[in-house]
Structures are given as structure tokens and as C-alpha cells.
Design a protein around this motif. Structure first.
Motif, mmCIF file in Angstrom:
data_model
loop_
_atom_site.group_PDB
_atom_site.id
_atom_site.type_symbol
_atom_site.label_atom_id
_atom_site.label_comp_id
_atom_site.label_asym_id
_atom_site.label_seq_id
_atom_site.Cartn_x
_atom_site.Cartn_y
_atom_site.Cartn_z
ATOM 1 N N HIS A 80 15.882 -10.682 -22.343
ATOM 2 C CA HIS A 80 15.062 -9.516 -22.010
ATOM 3 C C HIS A 80 14.549 -8.812 -23.264
ATOM 4 O O HIS A 80 14.276 -7.615 -23.244
ATOM 5 C CB HIS A 80 15.865 -8.527 -21.160
ATOM 6 C CG HIS A 80 16.167 -9.025 -19.787
ATOM 7 N ND1 HIS A 80 17.141 -8.461 -18.984
ATOM 8 C CD2 HIS A 80 15.634 -10.044 -19.065
ATOM 9 C CE1 HIS A 80 17.193 -9.112 -17.827
ATOM 10 N NE2 HIS A 80 16.287 -10.068 -17.856
ATOM 11 N N ASN A 82 11.721 -8.885 -24.718
ATOM 12 C CA ASN A 82 10.376 -8.305 -24.609
ATOM 13 C C ASN A 82 10.425 -6.884 -24.060
ATOM 14 O O ASN A 82 9.637 -6.024 -24.459
ATOM 15 C CB ASN A 82 9.489 -9.173 -23.716
ATOM 16 C CG ASN A 82 9.050 -10.453 -24.400
ATOM 17 O OD1 ASN A 82 8.941 -10.502 -25.619
ATOM 18 N ND2 ASN A 82 8.815 -11.498 -23.625
ATOM 19 N N TYR A 83 11.352 -6.652 -23.150
ATOM 20 C CA TYR A 83 11.517 -5.299 -22.610
ATOM 21 C C TYR A 83 12.032 -4.361 -23.694
ATOM 22 O O TYR A 83 11.553 -3.231 -23.837
ATOM 23 C CB TYR A 83 12.470 -5.328 -21.418
ATOM 24 C CG TYR A 83 12.958 -3.967 -20.978
ATOM 25 C CD1 TYR A 83 12.061 -2.978 -20.575
ATOM 26 C CD2 TYR A 83 14.313 -3.663 -20.974
ATOM 27 C CE1 TYR A 83 12.506 -1.725 -20.183
ATOM 28 C CE2 TYR A 83 14.764 -2.418 -20.574
ATOM 29 C CZ TYR A 83 13.861 -1.454 -20.180
ATOM 30 O OH TYR A 83 14.308 -0.216 -19.797
ATOM 31 N N SER A 226 4.873 0.124 -10.081
ATOM 32 C CA SER A 226 4.063 -0.972 -10.638
ATOM 33 C C SER A 226 3.261 -0.601 -11.880
ATOM 34 O O SER A 226 3.153 -1.410 -12.811
ATOM 35 C CB SER A 226 3.124 -1.536 -9.566
ATOM 36 O OG SER A 226 3.839 -2.347 -8.663
ATOM 37 N N ILE A 229 5.670 -1.095 -14.951
ATOM 38 C CA ILE A 229 6.472 -2.303 -15.143
ATOM 39 C C ILE A 229 5.733 -3.274 -16.054
ATOM 40 O O ILE A 229 4.576 -3.620 -15.799
ATOM 41 C CB ILE A 229 6.781 -2.986 -13.795
ATOM 42 C CG1 ILE A 229 7.517 -2.026 -12.853
ATOM 43 C CG2 ILE A 229 7.592 -4.253 -14.008
ATOM 44 C CD1 ILE A 229 8.916 -1.666 -13.286
ATOM 45 N N ILE A 230 6.392 -3.732 -17.116
ATOM 46 C CA ILE A 230 5.749 -4.682 -18.027
ATOM 47 C C ILE A 230 5.684 -6.056 -17.355
ATOM 48 O O ILE A 230 6.480 -6.355 -16.450
ATOM 49 C CB ILE A 230 6.492 -4.761 -19.378
ATOM 50 C CG1 ILE A 230 7.907 -5.333 -19.201
ATOM 51 C CG2 ILE A 230 6.542 -3.383 -20.041
ATOM 52 C CD1 ILE A 230 8.620 -5.601 -20.522
ATOM 53 N N PRO A 231 4.742 -6.910 -17.752
ATOM 54 C CA PRO A 231 4.562 -8.209 -17.082
ATOM 55 C C PRO A 231 5.838 -9.042 -16.983
ATOM 56 O O PRO A 231 6.088 -9.683 -15.955
ATOM 57 C CB PRO A 231 3.514 -8.904 -17.961
ATOM 58 C CG PRO A 231 2.719 -7.780 -18.548
ATOM 59 C CD PRO A 231 3.711 -6.677 -18.785
ATOM 60 N N GLU A 232 6.655 -9.022 -18.040
ATOM 61 C CA GLU A 232 7.869 -9.851 -18.052
ATOM 62 C C GLU A 232 8.912 -9.397 -17.033
ATOM 63 O O GLU A 232 9.862 -10.139 -16.748
ATOM 64 C CB GLU A 232 8.496 -9.843 -19.449
ATOM 65 C CG GLU A 232 7.679 -10.543 -20.519
ATOM 66 C CD GLU A 232 6.575 -9.658 -21.089
ATOM 67 O OE1 GLU A 232 5.836 -10.135 -21.975
ATOM 68 O OE2 GLU A 232 6.447 -8.493 -20.649
ATOM 69 N N LYS A 234 7.996 -8.022 -13.879
ATOM 70 C CA LYS A 234 7.422 -7.920 -12.537
ATOM 71 C C LYS A 234 8.126 -8.834 -11.533
ATOM 72 O O LYS A 234 8.030 -8.617 -10.323
ATOM 73 C CB LYS A 234 5.924 -8.223 -12.582
ATOM 74 C CG LYS A 234 5.103 -7.099 -13.218
ATOM 75 C CD LYS A 234 3.618 -7.326 -13.062
ATOM 76 C CE LYS A 234 2.807 -6.198 -13.703
ATOM 77 N NZ LYS A 234 3.021 -4.898 -13.043
ATOM 78 N N TYR A 235 8.841 -9.847 -12.017
ATOM 79 C CA TYR A 235 9.558 -10.738 -11.099
ATOM 80 C C TYR A 235 10.610 -9.973 -10.290
ATOM 81 O O TYR A 235 10.997 -10.400 -9.191
ATOM 82 C CB TYR A 235 10.229 -11.872 -11.883
ATOM 83 C CG TYR A 235 11.451 -11.462 -12.669
ATOM 84 C CD1 TYR A 235 12.727 -11.546 -12.102
ATOM 85 C CD2 TYR A 235 11.342 -10.987 -13.973
ATOM 86 C CE1 TYR A 235 13.857 -11.165 -12.813
ATOM 87 C CE2 TYR A 235 12.460 -10.604 -14.686
ATOM 88 C CZ TYR A 235 13.714 -10.695 -14.102
ATOM 89 O OH TYR A 235 14.831 -10.312 -14.805
#
Length: 238
Positions: A80, A82-83, A226, A229-232, A234-235
Motif C-alpha cells: 500500500h 502508493n497510499y 469516491s 479515494i485514490i485509484p489504487e 478503489k478496489y
């Protein structure tokens, strides 16, 4: 050609620049080394929201230097990173932490397992003490009684990215470190602030609980968080 008054005025401007510039550089030098007790804020709403959202998850507060200031520590496992970089970028661009990028390191986890993590800390601020005092009692983290006043959409999104886990078409929060009463405060805040329904479930271990978001509330939850939330991550929202 400049007349005498104009030349005199230009001379004063040049002299002022020569005198002020060294003072300015010296001032910058000192500001970077301010003691925590002199860092007094104020802090904008987004800073507070991110700190509160992180404290609901993996974030930790640390009162330092005989209690004159508090800093906040953020860490995530390497998957994680990137977060964590997103958090670091936010804080560093506003001058709240060192601009040097966090690096992935290893640490010894439970049962001797090696974990890869990345972490960073904010600078120490005396104006962060009130947050620490809200969250900690004898160095143990608890949910503040008035968490509903600070659970903004951004704070909720940070909480999800920090500690949310996808469960089928729903979501759960790993609130293992919080008491049952802490979890009650949180589901009440979710309902009052966002009309999101949630329930408390036992993890199977004594005095450890998680918060489960009802499936019928997921659509509303996704609409609320939404934008943050960063792209990484969104799952986690399917």
C-alpha cells in the motif's frame, strides 16, 4: 535620463533590497528549525480530517519533548505504499513533514515474520496536543466521544483507505484495537453524519471487534467517499 528625485528613489529601493534580503534568508533558516512549542497552527479542515481518519486506522499520535508538542506517525505495508505516498505528498506540500520520500524498510512482525513497511512522521506541533489529548488516555488510543464532529467525508475516505477491507459486496473496518463502546460511537457517527448503516461484529478474539457496513448502504458510501479515494484503493469499493 533620471532626475535627482528619481535617482534618489531608485537608490533607496536598491539599498532596501540589500538590507532586507540577508534578513529574509536568515528568517527562512530559523523557521525550518522552530521548536514544536512555537508551531501553533492554525490547521485547515483537510489536515484535521486526514489526521482523524488515519487515527481511526493505522495512524498513531506521539506526544514528545516533555509534552510540549505532538507529532503523528503514518505507516503502511509495502503493498500500500502508493497510499502512503499520497499522504506524504499532501503533508509535505503544506510544510507539515520532511519532503524526503519515505522508503520501504523491514521490521520483525508477530511470530518472527518479516514485514516490509513504509512510514513517515509529521513535524512536532504544540497545536496538535489537543488532538492527542482527545484520542489518548495513558498512551492508549480511544475513539473521541465527539467523533461525529470530525468524521467528514474526507476523514471517512481516509479511514477506508487506511483500514477498510472489502468483504464481498460490502466493507468492514478492522477496529480490533478499539473497545465495544468505541465501535458504538463510530456506528452512531456513520448513521448520524451520512445515514450509513453498520453493525458491530466480534472477530472471534476476546474484546476485539470489527465494524461491518450493511450492503444496502454501500451505494451511499461510495457516492460520499469516491471523490477522495485514490485509484489504487478503489478496489475496496468494488
Amino acid at each position: 535620463c533620471l532626475n535627482k528625485p528619481q535617482m534618489y528613489y531608485l537608490y533607496l529601493i536598491c539599498l532596501s533590497l540589500l538590507l532586507i534580503t540577508p534578513v529574509y534568508f536568515n528568517y527562512q533558516f530559523k523557521v525550518n528549525r522552530l521548536k514544536g512549542i512555537y508551531r501553533i497552527g492554525p490547521h485547515n479542515k483537510d489536515i484535521i480530517s486526514i489526521i482523524f481518519g488515519s487515527l481511526l486506522g493505522e495512524g498513531q499520535g506521539e506526544k514528545r519533548f516533555l509534552g510540549v508538542g505532538t507529532r503523528f506517525n503514518f505507516y503502511q505495508k509495502a503493498s500500500h505504499v502508493n497510499y502512503l505516498m499520497f499522504l506524504h505528498k499532501f503533508f509535505s506540500e503544506l510544510g507539515y513533514c520532511n519532503s524526503k520520500l519515505p522508503v520501504i524498510t523491514t521490521r520483525l512482525g508477530s511470530k518472527g515474520k518479516i514485514k516490509k513497511v513504509a512510514k513517515f512522521s509529521t513535524w512536532t506541533y504544540s497545536s496538535f496536543n489537543w488532538i492527542y489529548d482527545l484520542w489518548y488516555n495513558k498512551k492508549i488510543k480511544h475513539v473521541p466521544e465527539y467523533i461525529d464532529q470530525y468524521l467528514t467525508p474526507l476523514a471517512l475516505a481516509i479511514w477506508i483507505m487506511d483500514d477498510g477491507v472489502k468483504v464481498g459486496k460490502s466493507l468492514k473496518f478492522c477496529t480490533n484495537s478499539f473497545s465495544y463502546n468505541d465501535c458504538l460511537l463510530l456506528i452512531k457517527a456513520l448513521n448520524n453524519n451520512f445515514n450509513i448503516k453498520a453493525s458491530i461484529q466480534s472477530t472471534g478474539n476476546k474484546d476485539q471487534y470489527l465494524i461491518y457496513i450493511w450492503k444496502e448502504s454501500m451505494t451511499d458510501l461510495i457516492k460520499i467517499v469516491s471523490p477522495y479515494i485514490i485509484p489504487e484503493m478503489k478496489y475496496k469499493l468494488n
